[in-house]
Write a protein that holds these residues in place. Structure first.
Motif, mmCIF file in Angstrom:
data_model
loop_
_atom_site.group_PDB
_atom_site.id
_atom_site.type_symbol
_atom_site.label_atom_id
_atom_site.label_comp_id
_atom_site.label_asym_id
_atom_site.label_seq_id
_atom_site.Cartn_x
_atom_site.Cartn_y
_atom_site.Cartn_z
ATOM 1 N N GLU A 145 0.720 -1.141 -0.002
ATOM 2 C CA GLU A 145 0.034 0.003 -0.029
ATOM 3 C C GLU A 145 0.618 1.398 -0.005
ATOM 4 O O GLU A 145 0.360 2.260 -0.454
ATOM 5 C CB GLU A 145 -0.889 0.044 1.272
ATOM 6 C CG GLU A 145 -1.909 -1.051 1.119
ATOM 7 C CD GLU A 145 -2.837 -1.006 -0.079
ATOM 8 O OE1 GLU A 145 -3.240 0.060 -0.344
ATOM 9 O OE2 GLU A 145 -3.110 -2.049 -0.547
ATOM 10 N N TRP B 56 1.976 4.996 -4.608
ATOM 11 C CA TRP B 56 2.693 3.525 -4.946
ATOM 12 C C TRP B 56 3.130 3.092 -6.172
ATOM 13 O O TRP B 56 3.373 1.944 -6.558
ATOM 14 C CB TRP B 56 1.385 2.358 -4.553
ATOM 15 C CG TRP B 56 0.238 2.641 -5.136
ATOM 16 C CD1 TRP B 56 -0.958 3.274 -4.762
ATOM 17 C CD2 TRP B 56 -0.174 2.369 -6.383
ATOM 18 N NE1 TRP B 56 -2.081 3.306 -5.547
ATOM 19 C CE2 TRP B 56 -1.549 2.752 -6.773
ATOM 20 C CE3 TRP B 56 0.360 1.522 -7.418
ATOM 21 C CZ2 TRP B 56 -2.041 2.381 -8.006
ATOM 22 C CZ3 TRP B 56 -0.183 1.407 -8.740
ATOM 23 C CH2 TRP B 56 -1.488 1.918 -9.149
ATOM 24 N N GLY C 155 3.602 -2.611 -4.835
ATOM 25 C CA GLY C 155 2.128 -3.047 -5.134
ATOM 26 C C GLY C 155 1.770 -2.711 -6.538
ATOM 27 O O GLY C 155 0.811 -3.194 -6.991
#
Length: 149
Positions: A106, A125, A130
């Motif tokens: 995240e 991100w 991610g």
């Protein structure tokens, strides 16, 4: 490998190391050493804070003015076999040449800037594992995966 890395609480990565004998830790170059500053208020109370030169953002390619400190240029992350370990580990502490950084699905954060900020061209991100995980999960055929893989 999948069972090992998926089952970890946190993976500690010697991201700055070019080879196994270099180890985890390093000393920051002198221009990045912290300086202790003092302040005395009107009541005579003294407090202090540490400050240091801004380090090129560990995770951002567009914000980095010194590319040798950007994440994608780190020796460990340039090794292909590390890619799966990075994606499978739920959380990673990167020990870089100038600072430590945190990475999960995240968010990413580093010592000099805390949690990464949103740049006009990049979600927060964009340089984390991610992004790769999202792109691979959304792939519908082999060509969709090639750039991330």
């Amino acid at each position: 490998m999948a069972l090992i890395y998926q089952g970890t609480h946190v993976t500690i990565a010697a991201t700055k190391a070019a080879n196994p004998s270099e180890g985890y830790f390093s000393k920051s170059p002198p221009q990045y050493h912290a300086t202790r500053l003092y302040h005395r208020d009107a009541h005579g109370t003294t407090c202090h804070a540490y400050t240091r030169r801004t380090i090129s953002h560990f995770f951002s390619s567009t914000a980095a003015t010194e590319p040798s400190y950007s994440l994608n240029r780190s020796p460990l992350l340039r090794r292909r076999w590390v890619f799966q370990e990075r994606l499978l580990s739920p959380r990673i502490i990167h020990l870089g040449a100038v600072e430590m950084a945190w990475e999960c699905n995240e968010v990413c954060a580093c010592e000099s800037m805390g949690e990464t900020q949103i740049y006009a061209s990049e979600p927060r991100w964009a340089h984390t594992k991610g992004l790769h995980a999202r792109n691979l999960a959304a792939a519908t055929d082999e060509r969709d995966m090639q750039s991330d893989w």
